[in-house]
Write a protein that holds these residues in place. Structure first.
Motif, PDB file in Angstrom:
ATOM      1  N   ASP A   1     -42.697 -51.045  55.552  1.00 11.87           N
ATOM      2  CA  ASP A   1     -41.286 -51.384  55.468  1.00 11.87           C
ATOM      3  C   ASP A   1     -40.576 -50.354  54.579  1.00 11.87           C
ATOM      4  OD1 ASP A   1     -40.556 -52.482  52.664  1.00 11.87           O
ATOM      5  OD2 ASP A   1     -42.431 -53.538  53.103  1.00 11.87           O
ATOM      6  N   PRO A   2     -39.238 -50.325  54.591  1.00  9.86           N
ATOM      7  CA  PRO A   2     -38.494 -49.280  53.892  1.00  9.86           C
ATOM      8  C   PRO A   2     -38.757 -49.187  52.387  1.00  9.86           C
ATOM      9  CG  PRO A   2     -37.061 -50.380  55.466  1.00  9.86           C
ATOM     10  CD  PRO A   2     -38.341 -51.166  55.432  1.00  9.86           C
ATOM     11  N   SER A   3     -39.167 -50.286  51.755  1.00  7.43           N
ATOM     12  CA  SER A   3     -39.334 -50.270  50.305  1.00  7.43           C
ATOM     13  C   SER A   3     -40.451 -49.340  49.841  1.00  7.43           C
ATOM     14  CB  SER A   3     -39.607 -51.694  49.790  1.00  7.43           C
ATOM     15  OG  SER A   3     -40.873 -52.154  50.220  1.00  7.43           O
ATOM     16  N   TYR A   4     -41.370 -48.979  50.744  1.00 10.19           N
ATOM     17  CA  TYR A   4     -42.483 -48.102  50.380  1.00 10.19           C
ATOM     18  C   TYR A   4     -42.144 -46.617  50.524  1.00 10.19           C
ATOM     19  CZ  TYR A   4     -45.595 -52.178  50.353  1.00 10.19           C
ATOM     20  OH  TYR A   4     -46.194 -53.381  50.059  1.00 10.19           O
ATOM     21  N   VAL A   5     -41.079 -46.309  51.259  1.00  7.10           N
ATOM     22  CA  VAL A   5     -40.761 -44.909  51.563  1.00  7.10           C
ATOM     23  C   VAL A   5     -39.251 -44.680  51.465  1.00  7.10           C
ATOM     24  CG1 VAL A   5     -42.778 -44.279  52.958  1.00  7.10           C
ATOM     25  CG2 VAL A   5     -40.904 -45.576  53.996  1.00  7.10           C
ATOM     26  N   SER A   6     -38.712 -44.805  50.265  1.00  9.80           N
ATOM     27  CA  SER A   6     -37.264 -44.737  50.086  1.00  9.80           C
ATOM     28  C   SER A   6     -36.682 -43.384  50.474  1.00  9.80           C
ATOM     29  CB  SER A   6     -36.893 -45.050  48.629  1.00  9.80           C
ATOM     30  OG  SER A   6     -37.557 -44.157  47.737  1.00  9.80           O
ATOM     31  N   ASP A   7     -37.523 -42.336  50.493  1.00 10.11           N
ATOM     32  CA  ASP A   7     -37.034 -40.998  50.844  1.00 10.11           C
ATOM     33  C   ASP A   7     -37.011 -40.769  52.361  1.00 10.11           C
ATOM     34  OD1 ASP A   7     -39.852 -41.157  50.877  1.00 10.11           O
ATOM     35  OD2 ASP A   7     -40.051 -38.986  50.673  1.00 10.11           O
ATOM     36  N   ARG A   8     -37.436 -41.757  53.134  1.00  8.67           N
ATOM     37  CA  ARG A   8     -37.492 -41.600  54.596  1.00  8.67           C
ATOM     38  C   ARG A   8     -36.617 -42.630  55.320  1.00  8.67           C
ATOM     39  NH1 ARG A   8     -42.177 -38.426  56.142  1.00  8.67           N
ATOM     40  NH2 ARG A   8     -43.325 -37.833  54.261  1.00  8.67           N
ATOM     41  N   VAL A   9     -35.695 -43.271  54.580  1.00  8.96           N
ATOM     42  CA  VAL A   9     -34.806 -44.266  55.175  1.00  8.96           C
ATOM     43  C   VAL A   9     -33.382 -44.014  54.718  1.00  8.96           C
ATOM     44  CG1 VAL A   9     -36.608 -46.032  55.308  1.00  8.96           C
ATOM     45  CG2 VAL A   9     -35.157 -45.895  53.270  1.00  8.96           C
ATOM     46  N   LYS A  10     -32.440 -44.658  55.405  1.00 13.18           N
ATOM     47  CA  LYS A  10     -31.031 -44.575  55.023  1.00 13.18           C
ATOM     48  C   LYS A  10     -30.444 -45.977  54.973  1.00 13.18           C
ATOM     49  CE  LYS A  10     -29.449 -43.929  59.803  1.00 13.18           C
ATOM     50  NZ  LYS A  10     -28.703 -43.062  60.740  1.00 13.18           N
ATOM     51  N   LYS A  11     -29.473 -46.170  54.086  1.00 12.98           N
ATOM     52  CA  LYS A  11     -28.792 -47.450  53.984  1.00 12.98           C
ATOM     53  C   LYS A  11     -27.769 -47.561  55.104  1.00 12.98           C
ATOM     54  CE  LYS A  11     -25.856 -50.130  50.852  1.00 12.98           C
ATOM     55  NZ  LYS A  11     -25.225 -50.169  49.509  1.00 12.98           N
ATOM     56  N   VAL A  12     -27.799 -48.671  55.833  1.00 15.79           N
ATOM     57  CA  VAL A  12     -26.891 -48.855  56.968  1.00 15.79           C
ATOM     58  C   VAL A  12     -25.990 -50.077  56.803  1.00 15.79           C
ATOM     59  CG1 VAL A  12     -28.388 -47.665  58.612  1.00 15.79           C
ATOM     60  CG2 VAL A  12     -28.690 -50.127  58.226  1.00 15.79           C
ATOM     61  N   GLY A  13     -26.066 -50.734  55.650  1.00 16.02           N
ATOM     62  CA  GLY A  13     -25.205 -51.887  55.414  1.00 16.02           C
ATOM     63  C   GLY A  13     -25.810 -52.829  54.400  1.00 16.02           C
ATOM     64  N   LYS A  14     -25.209 -54.029  54.297  1.00 16.50           N
ATOM     65  CA  LYS A  14     -25.710 -55.069  53.400  1.00 16.50           C
ATOM     66  C   LYS A  14     -25.659 -56.416  54.112  1.00 16.50           C
ATOM     67  CE  LYS A  14     -24.606 -53.185  48.819  1.00 16.50           C
ATOM     68  NZ  LYS A  14     -23.981 -53.512  47.508  1.00 16.50           N
ATOM     69  N   VAL A  15     -26.494 -57.335  53.666  1.00 20.53           N
ATOM     70  CA  VAL A  15     -26.472 -58.700  54.196  1.00 20.53           C
ATOM     71  C   VAL A  15     -26.481 -59.663  53.019  1.00 20.53           C
ATOM     72  CG1 VAL A  15     -28.991 -58.808  54.393  1.00 20.53           C
ATOM     73  CG2 VAL A  15     -27.584 -60.347  55.757  1.00 20.53           C
ATOM     74  N   ILE A  16     -25.685 -60.721  53.122  1.00 19.80           N
ATOM     75  CA  ILE A  16     -25.706 -61.784  52.113  1.00 19.80           C
ATOM     76  C   ILE A  16     -26.414 -62.990  52.697  1.00 19.80           C
ATOM     77  CG2 ILE A  16     -23.371 -62.554  52.778  1.00 19.80           C
ATOM     78  CD1 ILE A  16     -23.072 -63.601  49.883  1.00 19.80           C
ATOM     79  N   ARG A  17     -27.266 -63.601  51.877  1.00 16.71           N
ATOM     80  CA  ARG A  17     -27.943 -64.845  52.263  1.00 16.71           C
ATOM     81  C   ARG A  17     -27.794 -65.848  51.129  1.00 16.71           C
ATOM     82  NH1 ARG A  17     -31.522 -60.825  54.088  1.00 16.71           N
ATOM     83  NH2 ARG A  17     -31.732 -60.825  56.363  1.00 16.71           N
ATOM     84  N   VAL A  18     -27.473 -67.076  51.478  1.00 19.86           N
ATOM     85  CA  VAL A  18     -27.353 -68.137  50.481  1.00 19.86           C
ATOM     86  C   VAL A  18     -28.217 -69.309  50.916  1.00 19.86           C
ATOM     87  CG1 VAL A  18     -25.811 -69.685  49.242  1.00 19.86           C
ATOM     88  CG2 VAL A  18     -24.992 -67.427  49.926  1.00 19.86           C
ATOM     89  N   ILE A  19     -29.238 -69.585  50.127  1.00 23.80           N
ATOM     90  CA  ILE A  19     -30.091 -70.750  50.366  1.00 23.80           C
ATOM     91  C   ILE A  19     -29.430 -71.947  49.691  1.00 23.80           C
ATOM     92  CG2 ILE A  19     -32.370 -71.776  49.975  1.00 23.80           C
ATOM     93  CD1 ILE A  19     -33.459 -68.884  49.777  1.00 23.80           C
ATOM     94  N   CYS A  20     -29.161 -72.985  50.462  1.00 21.91           N
ATOM     95  CA  CYS A  20     -28.471 -74.168  49.946  1.00 21.91           C
ATOM     96  C   CYS A  20     -29.368 -75.399  50.076  1.00 21.91           C
ATOM     97  CB  CYS A  20     -27.176 -74.416  50.715  1.00 21.91           C
ATOM     98  SG  CYS A  20     -26.003 -73.034  50.675  1.00 21.91           S
ATOM     99  N   ILE A  21     -29.551 -76.099  48.965  1.00 21.87           N
ATOM    100  CA  ILE A  21     -30.299 -77.358  48.996  1.00 21.87           C
ATOM    101  C   ILE A  21     -29.298 -78.501  49.101  1.00 21.87           C
ATOM    102  CG2 ILE A  21     -31.790 -78.900  47.675  1.00 21.87           C
ATOM    103  CD1 ILE A  21     -33.187 -76.479  46.541  1.00 21.87           C
ATOM    104  N   LEU A  22     -29.527 -79.358  50.101  1.00 26.35           N
ATOM    105  CA  LEU A  22     -28.628 -80.473  50.372  1.00 26.35           C
ATOM    106  C   LEU A  22     -29.382 -81.797  50.280  1.00 26.35           C
ATOM    107  CD1 LEU A  22     -27.001 -79.082  53.677  1.00 26.35           C
ATOM    108  CD2 LEU A  22     -26.342 -78.525  51.323  1.00 26.35           C
ATOM    109  N   SER A  23     -28.640 -82.854  50.032  1.00 24.46           N
ATOM    110  CA  SER A  23     -29.223 -84.200  50.060  1.00 24.46           C
ATOM    111  C   SER A  23     -28.727 -84.979  51.265  1.00 24.46           C
ATOM    112  CB  SER A  23     -28.879 -84.949  48.764  1.00 24.46           C
ATOM    113  OG  SER A  23     -29.468 -84.315  47.651  1.00 24.46           O
ATOM    114  N   HIS A  24     -28.222 -84.266  52.261  1.00 25.81           N
ATOM    115  CA  HIS A  24     -27.634 -84.915  53.436  1.00 25.81           C
ATOM    116  C   HIS A  24     -27.703 -83.967  54.626  1.00 25.81           C
ATOM    117  CE1 HIS A  24     -24.160 -82.216  53.079  1.00 25.81           C
ATOM    118  NE2 HIS A  24     -24.323 -82.364  51.783  1.00 25.81           N
ATOM    119  N   PRO A  25     -27.704 -84.497  55.846  1.00 24.09           N
ATOM    120  CA  PRO A  25     -27.602 -83.619  57.020  1.00 24.09           C
ATOM    121  C   PRO A  25     -26.198 -83.016  57.080  1.00 24.09           C
ATOM    122  CG  PRO A  25     -27.491 -85.918  57.678  1.00 24.09           C
ATOM    123  CD  PRO A  25     -27.818 -85.915  56.223  1.00 24.09           C
ATOM    124  N   ILE A  26     -26.038 -81.963  57.851  1.00 18.59           N
ATOM    125  CA  ILE A  26     -24.727 -81.330  57.986  1.00 18.59           C
ATOM    126  C   ILE A  26     -23.818 -82.227  58.811  1.00 18.59           C
ATOM    127  CG2 ILE A  26     -23.515 -79.300  58.860  1.00 18.59           C
ATOM    128  CD1 ILE A  26     -26.078 -77.704  58.396  1.00 18.59           C
TER     129      ILE A  26
END
Length: 398
Positions: free
Chosen positions: A233-258
């Motif tokens: 994966d890219p983390s092992y070879v930082s000199d052989r990859v390029k940044k193409v964007g960002k992603v946000i992820r939010v893990i939410c714990i709920l006590s109810h269904p949506i």
């Protein structure tokens, strides 16, 4: 020998290469499998990973009852990953559970995505006349056979676009949105060991050894494991990859269904880009204690999208509002990387970072792309099955 460092793509490829008769050494700098897509247990470890102070409250139940995926994704029933798992026979060690519903966001509310004629006619997503047109569209899609021109009904799949098909059935923009984004979804390790692969966890990677521009091994704790090809994966070879964007992820714990999901224990929600004036869709996947990943009565919802502004948390506000009240949030913003070195000379084959989607289809495209660069031919499921039988014999694999 082929050497891999573990993320999901590398795990699948190591299994495929092992089944094809290659010697595989699978190394990981972590003490666990999965890298950035690992499953975290107990819950106390998730708090530590996100640097949250204190311990989980008693209302969260026992910490060991939690098993939280950092990057959860659903398998499409007829998708590429299911075929890959069947080919590698990982399905012998897996149980599958169908999610209870797929929903789409429209005008600030969520609606179940109709997947049958009956659901289409009953859906409040569309007016009466649009329901009839959509029903005809579903029948057309169900009967379409790219090998039978009689099913084309005037549409040339090699010349016409999907927009032409929508126009043929006079479908409105809202219907196009949920069809394209919520229906069409536009945007294991053990097996490798069984077939001769070797696994080594908690192995620090000190150096990737290159000779004459080509990988020849990996140095770990003073020793060099020799190899002819390397998958990582890219983390092992930082000199052989390029940044193409960002992603946000939010893990939410709920006590109810949506809300408005008929109290589903699991579901997927797609917020089409046009509904929230964005360039990218927002995704929500939710699972619960019914899947043995949370304490009794608890739900885990993960929101994700491609970052478009300098305030990523504001971008996912429409999704978070659907989940309220939220008991606890775990927020991460990660860089997206793609390889600049395709491996043809170096024989180093680098996977892409996980995108924001809630399914594995784009990840499987990456696996097939790496396979083609490594082997010089397309990944063909039937051909792979024949090769496996040639190497191991049909009797051994039954």
């Amino acid at each position: 020998m082929c050497l891999t460092f573990s993320l999901f793509q590398e795990c699948i490829l190591s299994g495929i290469m092992s089944v094809n008769g290659k010697k595989v050494l699978h190394m990981d700098r972590n003490a666990y499998y999965g890298g950035e897509s690992a499953s975290i247990t107990p819950l106390e470890d998730l708090y530590k990973r996100f640097n949250l102070p204190g311990s989980p409250p008693e209302s969260m139940g026992r910490g060991r009852d939690w098993n939280v995926d950092l990057i959860p994704k659903f398998l499409m029933a007829n998708g590429q990953l299911v075929k890959m798992l069947l080919y590698t026979e990982v399905t012998r060690y897996l149980d599958f559970k169908v999610i209870e519903g797929s929903f789409v966001y429209k005008g600030g509310k969520i609606y179940k995505v109709p997947s049958t004629e009956a659901e289409a006619l009953a859906s409040s997503l569309m007016g009466l006349f649009e329901k009839r047109r959509f029903r005809k569209f579903l029948v057309y899609v169900a009967n379409f056979d790219e090998n039978d021109s009689r099913t084309f009904e005037g549409v040339d799949p090699k010349k016409n676009t999907m927009r032409d098909v929508y126009k043929k059935f006079d479908l409105g923009q809202d219907v196009i949105d949920f069809t394209g984004h919520a229906l069409a979804l536009y945007r294991t390790d053990e097996l490798s060991a069984i077939y001769g692969g070797t696994y080594m966890l908690n192995k620090p990677i000190e150096e990737i050894v290159i000779e004459n521009g080509k990988v020849v091994g990996v140095k770990s704790e003073g020793e060099v494991a020799r190899c002819k090809q390397l998958i990582c994966d890219p983390s092992y070879v930082s000199d052989r990859v390029k940044k193409v964007g960002k992603v946000i992820r939010v893990i939410c714990i709920l006590s109810h269904p949506i809300k408005n999901t008929n109290d589903a224990n699991s579901c997927q929600i797609i917020i089409p880009q046009n509904q929230v004036n964005r360039k990218s869709d927002i995704y929500v996947c939710m699972i619960s204690s019914a899947h043995n990943v949370a304490a009794q009565g608890k739900y885990i919802a993960i929101v994700s999208t491609t970052v478009e502004t300098s305030e990523p948390e504001k971008e996912i506000k429409p999704a978070l509002e659907l989940l309220e009240p939220i008991e606890q949030k775990f927020v991460s913003v990660s860089d997206l990387f793609a390889p600049t070195d395709l491996g043809r000379e170096s024989q180093i084959f680098i996977s892409r970072t996980y995108d924001a989607t809630t399914h594995f289809e784009t990840t499987c495209d990456d696996i097939k792309d790496i396979y083609k660069r490594m082997m010089g031919s397309d990944f063909d499921f039937e051909e792979m099955k024949r090769k496996k039988n040639d190497i191991y014999g049909e009797e051994e694999l039954q």
